[in-house]
Scaffold this active site. Structure first.
Site, PDB file in Angstrom:
ATOM      1  N   ASP A 263      -3.570   6.861  -3.595  1.00  0.00           N
ATOM      2  CA  ASP A 263      -3.575   5.862  -2.527  1.00  0.00           C
ATOM      3  C   ASP A 263      -3.848   4.644  -3.170  1.00  0.00           C
ATOM      4  O   ASP A 263      -5.142   4.583  -4.272  1.00  0.00           O
ATOM      5  CB  ASP A 263      -4.016   6.187  -1.603  1.00  0.00           C
ATOM      6  CG  ASP A 263      -4.382   5.440  -0.584  1.00  0.00           C
ATOM      7  OD1 ASP A 263      -3.977   4.279  -0.542  1.00  0.00           O
ATOM      8  OD2 ASP A 263      -5.165   5.594   0.811  1.00  0.00           O
TER       9      ASP A 263
ATOM     10  N   ASP B 192       0.778  -1.322   0.307  1.00  0.00           N
ATOM     11  CA  ASP B 192      -0.071   0.245  -0.141  1.00  0.00           C
ATOM     12  C   ASP B 192       0.807   1.138  -0.315  1.00  0.00           C
ATOM     13  O   ASP B 192       1.291   1.418   1.013  1.00  0.00           O
ATOM     14  CB  ASP B 192      -0.827  -0.135   1.413  1.00  0.00           C
ATOM     15  CG  ASP B 192      -1.617   1.198   1.020  1.00  0.00           C
ATOM     16  OD1 ASP B 192      -1.915   1.816   0.296  1.00  0.00           O
ATOM     17  OD2 ASP B 192      -2.785   1.020   1.862  1.00  0.00           O
TER      18      ASP B 192
ATOM     19  N   GLU C  55     -11.004   1.037  -0.500  1.00  0.00           N
ATOM     20  CA  GLU C  55     -10.091  -0.017  -0.207  1.00  0.00           C
ATOM     21  C   GLU C  55     -10.974  -0.985   0.700  1.00  0.00           C
ATOM     22  O   GLU C  55     -11.768  -0.424   0.786  1.00  0.00           O
ATOM     23  CB  GLU C  55      -8.992   0.475   0.370  1.00  0.00           C
ATOM     24  CG  GLU C  55      -8.894   1.185   1.308  1.00  0.00           C
ATOM     25  CD  GLU C  55      -7.374   2.026   2.141  1.00  0.00           C
ATOM     26  OE1 GLU C  55      -6.759   0.907   2.711  1.00  0.00           O
ATOM     27  OE2 GLU C  55      -8.211   3.349   2.278  1.00  0.00           O
TER      28      GLU C  55
ATOM     29  N   GLU D 288      -7.309  -1.510  -3.757  1.00  0.00           N
ATOM     30  CA  GLU D 288      -7.383  -0.482  -3.504  1.00  0.00           C
ATOM     31  C   GLU D 288      -7.481   0.714  -4.437  1.00  0.00           C
ATOM     32  O   GLU D 288      -5.693   0.653  -5.029  1.00  0.00           O
ATOM     33  CB  GLU D 288      -6.481   0.136  -1.989  1.00  0.00           C
ATOM     34  CG  GLU D 288      -6.781   2.158  -2.098  1.00  0.00           C
ATOM     35  CD  GLU D 288      -5.790   2.240  -0.167  1.00  0.00           C
ATOM     36  OE1 GLU D 288      -5.470   1.692   0.037  1.00  0.00           O
ATOM     37  OE2 GLU D 288      -6.383   3.655  -0.524  1.00  0.00           O
TER      38      GLU D 288
ATOM     39  N   HIS E 181      -7.020  11.198   4.693  1.00  0.00           N
ATOM     40  CA  HIS E 181      -8.724  11.051   4.829  1.00  0.00           C
ATOM     41  C   HIS E 181      -8.640  12.450   5.800  1.00  0.00           C
ATOM     42  O   HIS E 181      -8.507  13.429   5.870  1.00  0.00           O
ATOM     43  CB  HIS E 181      -7.849  10.292   6.610  1.00  0.00           C
ATOM     44  CG  HIS E 181      -7.106   8.690   6.425  1.00  0.00           C
ATOM     45  ND1 HIS E 181      -6.671   8.363   7.711  1.00  0.00           N
ATOM     46  CD2 HIS E 181      -7.507   8.098   5.621  1.00  0.00           C
ATOM     47  CE1 HIS E 181      -6.051   7.134   7.245  1.00  0.00           C
ATOM     48  NE2 HIS E 181      -6.587   6.886   5.944  1.00  0.00           N
TER      49      HIS E 181
ATOM     50  N   HIS F 196     -11.880   6.008   1.938  1.00  0.00           N
ATOM     51  CA  HIS F 196     -12.158   7.743   2.690  1.00  0.00           C
ATOM     52  C   HIS F 196     -11.640   8.707   1.597  1.00  0.00           C
ATOM     53  O   HIS F 196     -11.287   8.164   0.234  1.00  0.00           O
ATOM     54  CB  HIS F 196     -10.327   7.279   3.679  1.00  0.00           C
ATOM     55  CG  HIS F 196      -8.951   7.295   2.938  1.00  0.00           C
ATOM     56  ND1 HIS F 196      -8.679   8.038   2.628  1.00  0.00           N
ATOM     57  CD2 HIS F 196      -8.952   5.790   2.987  1.00  0.00           C
ATOM     58  CE1 HIS F 196      -7.049   7.750   1.847  1.00  0.00           C
ATOM     59  NE2 HIS F 196      -7.987   6.370   2.104  1.00  0.00           N
TER      60      HIS F 196
HETATM   61 CO   LIG Z   1      -6.523   4.712   1.231  1.00  0.00          CO
END
Ligand SMILES: [Co+2]
Length: 465
Positions: free
Chosen positions: A249, A238, A351, A446, A326, A318
């Protein structure tokens, strides 16, 4: 990176502690030759065909079309709305997202700005909105709004392209026996080079997660960590890239033993289901329900035992805001979430996490990830070392998440006490590893997407996932 839901039911934690000793013995993983045995859900509505996960939607694209599309994008950026009207009659854009064969070196050393010397970066995968919002696709006003945003879109596409190229390389070279530190540094060095790291203008988005097995998220090695990747590991890679604070992300799960294939297929399909459901005015609870439905329609056989894959209920996707991984909204991965709606122009990371354990995580183990509290104002600090450390954090990371290795590389040392002081004062938030029960296996996929005025753009989509 993932957002953790406040666990509203304290009894979950307690129950888990009690269960733990029983499940603590790690089960031996044996190679299951009869892989890919997938269960179809006792389908109530017949819409859930799990035999072919819808994870390859629209990623095939001939290269010729791609360059035409880029051309279209440039013109779109510069022409008047008069000219655009004329264009409207052209055939609709094809979906894209494939990694172009563009001559990147191995290891990746060529900045993407050199590979796309016209300065135009490839669009992500385009998805039309669902029926209520399908009118947006051709709406002239919405199309105009997008042309105004061209520079922003193009710069986030640069960050996304770096993500695709870096992960393509790590997928090739990651092997059992590689140390977790080497794994992470390969990703981070690749990112820094390809994105042409430059202060707050471009760089890594957050610490490289490489959480193993029952650890679902927020593990990256600290200095001296001797952990080595194993054949039987389930490793969640990640990592993030950013340009002007716009963070891409995106995560995938790395395995070597095919016994986990169905676990990975479940999570990949669940993430894609969530992305498909997402859109302007869509309630996040409906996305969570769609994700869980798909996730739990899979089962996986490991070491002679069959598990129904569970969605980890206190982990979330998010929204993402500039320099803020976030943002204000969370996207649940189980049903029963809140009714917050997604809005035009927002960036989201969806994700999902599947598990063979309890499907709940708690914090455990040595912390590596930290992040300045976005909303915090000035807080007086008494320890000089804490003040000095905060200056370093402000200078190098601002509100972007960082890890201890990132502090080491900018010259900090002996900062553990000062860092703890900053956490206790509420200036910095510690994000410790998030774990399901020992002996369980967790997987993650994700993507980051953007709710453009006319359609969704899955920015981090590649031909891998
Ligand atoms: Co994330």
């Amino acid at each position: 990176m993932t957002a953790v839901l406040e666990v509203r039911e304290p009894h979950i934690m307690k129950a888990q502690e009690e269960v733990q000793p029983i499940i603590d013995e790690v089960e031996e993983v044996s190679v299951n030759k009869k892989k890919n045995k997938k269960k179809k859900k006792k389908s109530t509505n017949g819409t859930l065909e799990t035999d072919k996960p819808s994870d390859q939607v629209g990623t095939e694209q001939p290269n010729a079309e791609e360059s035409e599309e880029e051309h279209d994008s440039i013109e779109g950026a510069n022409e008047s709305s008069e000219g655009a009207k004329k264009k409207k009659k052209k055939k609709p854009k094809k979906k894209t997202g494939a990694n172009p064969a563009n001559g990147q070196s191995e290891p990746p050393k060529i900045p993407v700005s050199k590979l796309f010397s016209n300065g135009v970066y490839p669009e992500g995968e385009l998805q039309d909105y669902n029926e209520d919002n399908l009118w947006r696709t051709t709406n002239e006003e919405k199309r105009y709004l997008e042309r105004m945003k061209y520079d922003e879109y193009n710069s986030v596409r640069r960050a996304a392209e770096v993500h695709r190229e870096v992960r393509k390389y790590i997928q090739k070279v990651a092997k059992p026996g590689m140390s977790m530190i080497e794994l992470c540094e390969t990703i981070e060095n690749g990112t820094r080079t390809l994105i042409e790291e430059n202060g707050f203008e471009a760089g890594v988005g957050f610490p490289t997660g490489c959480s193993l097995n029952h650890v679902a998220a927020h593990y990256t090695p600290n200095a001296g960590d001797k952990t080595v990747l194993q054949y039987d590991d389930v490793c969640k890679i990640d990592f993030g890239t950013h340009v002007n604070g716009r963070i891409m992300d995106s995560a995938f799960t790395l395995t070597f033993n095919p016994v986990y294939d169905n676990l990975l297929a479940a999570v990949k399909a669940a993430t894609n289901a969530g992305i498909k459901e997402a859109g302007i005015d869509v309630r996040v609870c409906d996305i969570g329900a769609a994700i869980q439905e798909v996730m739990e329609s899979y089962e996986v056989e490991i070491g002679g035992k069959t598990y129904q894959v569970k969605a980890i209920r206190n982990l979330n996707g998010h929204s993402i805001e500039p320099y803020r991984i976030h943002g204000g909204k969370t996207v649940p991965i189980v049903k029963g979430g809140d009714q917050t709606k997604m809005e035009e122009g927002e960036y989201f990371a969806i994700e999902t996490f599947g598990s063979t354990g309890k499907g709940v995580v708690r914090t455990d183990g040595e912390c590596s990830h930290y992040m300045k509290n976005y909303d915090v104002g000035h807080i007086p600090l008494r320890l000089p070392k804490a003040k000095q450390l905060l200056n370093t954090i402000n200078k190098h990371f601002g509100t972007l998440p960082f890890c201890r290795r990132y502090l080491d590389r900018v010259g900090e040392s002996k900062y553990i006490l000062a860092l703890k002081n900053l956490c206790d004062a509420g200036v910095v938030e510690a994000c410790p590893p998030l774990v399901d029960i020992k002996g369980s296996f967790t997987a993650q996929y994700e993507h980051t997407f953007l709710l453009r005025p006319t359609r969704k753009e899955v920015l981090t989509r590649g031909d891998d996932y």
